[in-house]
Design a protein around this motif. Structure first.
Motif, mmCIF file in Angstrom:
data_model
loop_
_atom_site.group_PDB
_atom_site.id
_atom_site.type_symbol
_atom_site.label_atom_id
_atom_site.label_comp_id
_atom_site.label_asym_id
_atom_site.label_seq_id
_atom_site.Cartn_x
_atom_site.Cartn_y
_atom_site.Cartn_z
ATOM 1 N N UNK A 61 0.819 -1.302 0.048
ATOM 2 C CA UNK A 61 -0.036 0.131 0.021
ATOM 3 C C UNK A 61 0.642 1.343 0.052
ATOM 4 N N UNK A 62 1.972 1.153 0.616
ATOM 5 C CA UNK A 62 2.547 2.492 1.011
ATOM 6 C C UNK A 62 3.514 2.528 -0.413
ATOM 7 N N UNK A 63 3.872 1.565 -1.178
ATOM 8 C CA UNK A 63 4.366 1.857 -2.456
ATOM 9 C C UNK A 63 3.714 2.494 -3.357
ATOM 10 N N UNK A 64 2.181 2.098 -3.431
ATOM 11 C CA UNK A 64 1.410 2.671 -4.241
ATOM 12 C C UNK A 64 0.926 4.046 -3.833
ATOM 13 N N UNK A 65 0.901 4.223 -2.796
ATOM 14 C CA UNK A 65 0.699 5.662 -2.141
ATOM 15 C C UNK A 65 1.851 6.608 -2.728
ATOM 16 N N UNK A 66 3.055 6.279 -2.744
ATOM 17 C CA UNK A 66 4.013 7.092 -2.992
ATOM 18 C C UNK A 66 4.002 7.183 -4.412
ATOM 19 N N UNK A 67 3.681 6.123 -5.296
ATOM 20 C CA UNK A 67 3.918 6.063 -6.747
ATOM 21 C C UNK A 67 3.069 7.067 -7.402
ATOM 22 N N UNK A 68 1.641 6.897 -6.684
ATOM 23 C CA UNK A 68 0.384 7.707 -7.176
ATOM 24 C C UNK A 68 -0.059 8.745 -6.273
ATOM 25 N N UNK A 69 0.712 9.239 -5.379
ATOM 26 C CA UNK A 69 0.619 10.432 -4.470
ATOM 27 C C UNK A 69 -0.887 10.191 -3.863
ATOM 28 N N UNK A 70 -1.077 9.093 -3.186
ATOM 29 C CA UNK A 70 -2.416 8.663 -2.491
ATOM 30 C C UNK A 70 -2.344 8.843 -1.075
ATOM 31 N N UNK A 71 -3.327 8.010 -0.540
ATOM 32 C CA UNK A 71 -3.435 7.845 1.067
ATOM 33 C C UNK A 71 -3.548 6.736 1.307
ATOM 34 N N UNK A 72 -2.856 6.318 2.626
ATOM 35 C CA UNK A 72 -3.121 5.004 3.159
ATOM 36 C C UNK A 72 -4.302 5.459 4.263
ATOM 37 N N UNK A 73 -5.354 4.406 3.813
ATOM 38 C CA UNK A 73 -6.486 4.552 4.901
ATOM 39 C C UNK A 73 -6.435 3.101 5.671
ATOM 40 N N UNK A 74 -6.428 3.415 7.195
ATOM 41 C CA UNK A 74 -6.466 2.500 8.050
ATOM 42 C C UNK A 74 -7.822 2.292 8.403
ATOM 43 N N UNK A 75 -8.607 1.465 8.019
ATOM 44 C CA UNK A 75 -9.942 1.415 8.528
ATOM 45 C C UNK A 75 -10.232 0.185 9.616
ATOM 46 N N UNK A 76 -10.953 0.458 10.676
ATOM 47 C CA UNK A 76 -11.328 -0.568 11.669
ATOM 48 C C UNK A 76 -12.576 -0.820 11.656
ATOM 49 N N UNK A 77 -13.130 -2.226 11.483
ATOM 50 C CA UNK A 77 -14.470 -2.651 11.707
ATOM 51 C C UNK A 77 -14.948 -2.602 13.139
ATOM 52 N N UNK A 78 -15.570 -1.898 13.503
ATOM 53 C CA UNK A 78 -16.270 -1.928 14.922
ATOM 54 C C UNK A 78 -17.715 -1.783 14.819
#
Length: 80
Positions: free
Chosen positions: A2-19
């Motif tokens: 995920x971090x690779x694609x975030x850096x390559x495409x200038x995106x964001x990592x979203x950490x979602x918690x199911x609750x």
């Protein structure tokens, strides 16, 4: 990855918690996971599924009305 694609495409990592309701649940595991992710040098945005319950309900109702989804109540029948 995920971090690779975030850096390559200038995106964001979203950490979602199911609750069910993160305001009432212990944050012990969430806090430690976020510390571990930060230790890896990954910047992230945090979200909880419960933040979107109303939107999820509306989308589910729409799909049911369109005949693209259904609700099975067998669980309730088994409890009786």
């Amino acid at each position: 990855m995920n971090q690779y694609f975030v850096q390559r495409y200038n995106g964001n990592v979203i950490v979602r918690f199911d609750d069910t309701n993160h305001a009432k649940e212990s944050n012990l595991y969430v806090d430690n996971l976020l510390i571990d992710i930060k230790t890896l040098g990954i910047n992230y945005e945090k979200s909880y599924t419960s933040d979107y319950f109303q939107q999820l309900i509306e989308m589910a109702e729409k799909l049911i009305k369109q005949g693209k989804a259904y609700v099975d109540d067998i669980g309730n029948k088994l409890k009786s």
